[in-house]
Design a protein around this motif. Structure first.
Motif, PDB file in Angstrom:
ATOM      1  N   ASP A 191      -1.277  -0.274  -1.013  1.00 33.02           N
ATOM      2  CA  ASP A 191      -1.352  -1.735  -1.021  1.00 33.02           C
ATOM      3  C   ASP A 191      -2.394  -2.128   0.017  1.00 33.02           C
ATOM      4  O   ASP A 191      -2.131  -2.148   1.214  1.00 33.02           O
ATOM      5  N   ARG A 230      -1.783  -5.044   2.601  1.00 30.95           N
ATOM      6  CA  ARG A 230      -0.827  -4.820   3.693  1.00 30.95           C
ATOM      7  C   ARG A 230      -1.062  -3.511   4.434  1.00 30.95           C
ATOM      8  O   ARG A 230      -0.284  -3.161   5.330  1.00 30.95           O
ATOM      9  N   ARG A 280       3.494   2.184  -1.238  1.00 30.16           N
ATOM     10  CA  ARG A 280       4.827   2.077  -1.821  1.00 30.16           C
ATOM     11  C   ARG A 280       5.060   3.261  -2.753  1.00 30.16           C
ATOM     12  O   ARG A 280       4.154   3.712  -3.468  1.00 30.16           O
ATOM     13  N   GLU A 337       1.884  -6.876  -5.996  1.00 34.78           N
ATOM     14  CA  GLU A 337       2.924  -7.849  -5.661  1.00 34.78           C
ATOM     15  C   GLU A 337       4.275  -7.441  -6.240  1.00 34.78           C
ATOM     16  O   GLU A 337       5.317  -7.582  -5.592  1.00 34.78           O
ATOM     17  N   ARG A 392       6.184  -4.752  -4.275  1.00 30.52           N
ATOM     18  CA  ARG A 392       6.805  -5.118  -3.003  1.00 30.52           C
ATOM     19  C   ARG A 392       8.303  -5.368  -3.144  1.00 30.52           C
ATOM     20  O   ARG A 392       9.003  -5.478  -2.134  1.00 30.52           O
TER      21      ARG A 392
END
Length: 340
Positions: free
Chosen positions: A155, A158, A162, A177, A180
């Motif tokens: 990501d 950020r 993930r 998105e 998340r």
């Protein structure tokens, strides 16, 4: 009441120096059965209390010995520092060198004396704590009927990664998105699954802070950096060897004498760290596979999509043809305008 009466036993045992609880007058009047249970349980409680006191004493002694060693080291460094400064005053030809050594010794003594040593957690404790979380995640994946595939998706917004576990074998990656969320529910059924914070995320952050230079952007550099961190920085394995194939989009790390986790552990830290490092370095999703071996603990294989060179050349050729046609059209338009 005879000399062998059970009610007299606590007093006799106490007189003989044994560690027993004093039975109250009220408990003596409860009957022979109640007194028998108390007599059987009392030695166990006394033994547990003795063990606790012994453990506390050993901890205190260990802390005292550790502080004593650090104080001795600080005293020795301070003595060397003072000797260096005095030597600089006595021996003018080497004064600068001795003064520098003396200053270093005094500084090291101050750091050793006033900075407390770092506390270390035994590997067994860390493994038991992590094992509970790994088993919970594995249970979620199993009960939802998800695949065994583990995709580590970076990501960029950020600066994180993930772990995506898809629902379908022929899956599609959800957007950043959607990843998340823990439960990824998308309009596209192929993009559904669960997403976790990988166990190697925190290890990667610590690894990135320890780097002298930038993170590698090619598989060979990433392989070298990751294996060095596993062995030298984190000491999670005795040895780790890597083999990278950039053309095939594959990187394999073979781990021996792993000290944390195993091949069967969900998102085992060693494999997770390697996958996170590769995903962050290449900026691409990485599929990680862990396989146990006979001559090693396990092997971690990371795979990512590689853009075909022929497709790149064809797309570049098509783009150049389009540019050439547009330039010719502009030239013809200018010619017609001049003729008019």
């Amino acid at each position: 009441m005879s000399a062998d009466s059970p009610s007299d036993r606590p007093d006799r045992e106490l007189a003989n120096g044994e560690t027993r609880a004093v039975v109250s007058a009220a408990s003596r009047g409860d009957g022979d059965a109640g007194r028998g249970d108390t007599d059987e349980a009392t030695p166990d409680r006394a033994e547990v209390a003795d063990l606790r006191r012994e453990n506390a004493r050993l901890r205190q002694r260990y802390e005292a010995l550790r502080r004593g060693r650090y104080r001795q080291t600080a005293t020795a460094l301070a003595a060397l520092g003072v000797a260096g400064l005095l030597g600089g005053a006595v021996f003018p030809p080497v004064r600068e060198t001795l003064v520098v050594l003396g200053a270093i010794g005094l500084f090291a003594a101050a750091v050793t004396r006033y900075l407390s040593p770092e506390r270390f957690i035994p590997v067994g404790v860390g493994s038991s704590v992590f094992g509970a979380h790994a088993s919970n995640h594995a249970a979620v994946v199993d009960e939802l009927g998800l695949q065994d595939t583990m995709v580590y998706v970076p990501d960029a917004d950020r600066d994180a990664v993930r772990l995506f576990v898809p629902e379908h074998r022929g899956y599609a990656l959800p957007d950043a998105e959607a990843l998340r969320d823990t439960f990824v529910v998308s309009d596209d059924e192929l993009a559904r699954g669960v997403a976790f914070n990988p166990s190697g995320g925190g290890l990667f952050d610590e690894f990135e802070r320890s780097l002298d230079g930038p993170l590698g952007g090619d598989p060979e550099t990433l392989a070298r950096q990751a294996t060095d961190a596993l062995v030298e920085l984190f000491e999670l394995a005795e040895t780790a060897t890597a083999e990278a194939d950039a053309d095939d989009g594959r990187l394999t790390v073979r781990v021996e004498d792993c000290r944390f986790g195993s091949a069967e552990t969900f998102d085992t830290p060693v494999a997770s760290f390697v996958a996170v490092a590769v995903a962050r370095g290449l900026g691409a999703p990485v599929v990680a596979e862990v396989a146990a071996g006979e001559e090693m603990d396990f092997a971690v294989t990371c795979r990512w999509d590689v853009e075909d060179d022929e497709e790149v050349e064809s797309s570049a050729g098509a783009a150049s043809e389009v540019e050439g046609e547009s330039e010719e059209a502009e030239a013809e338009t200018e010619t017609e305008a001049d003729e008019r």
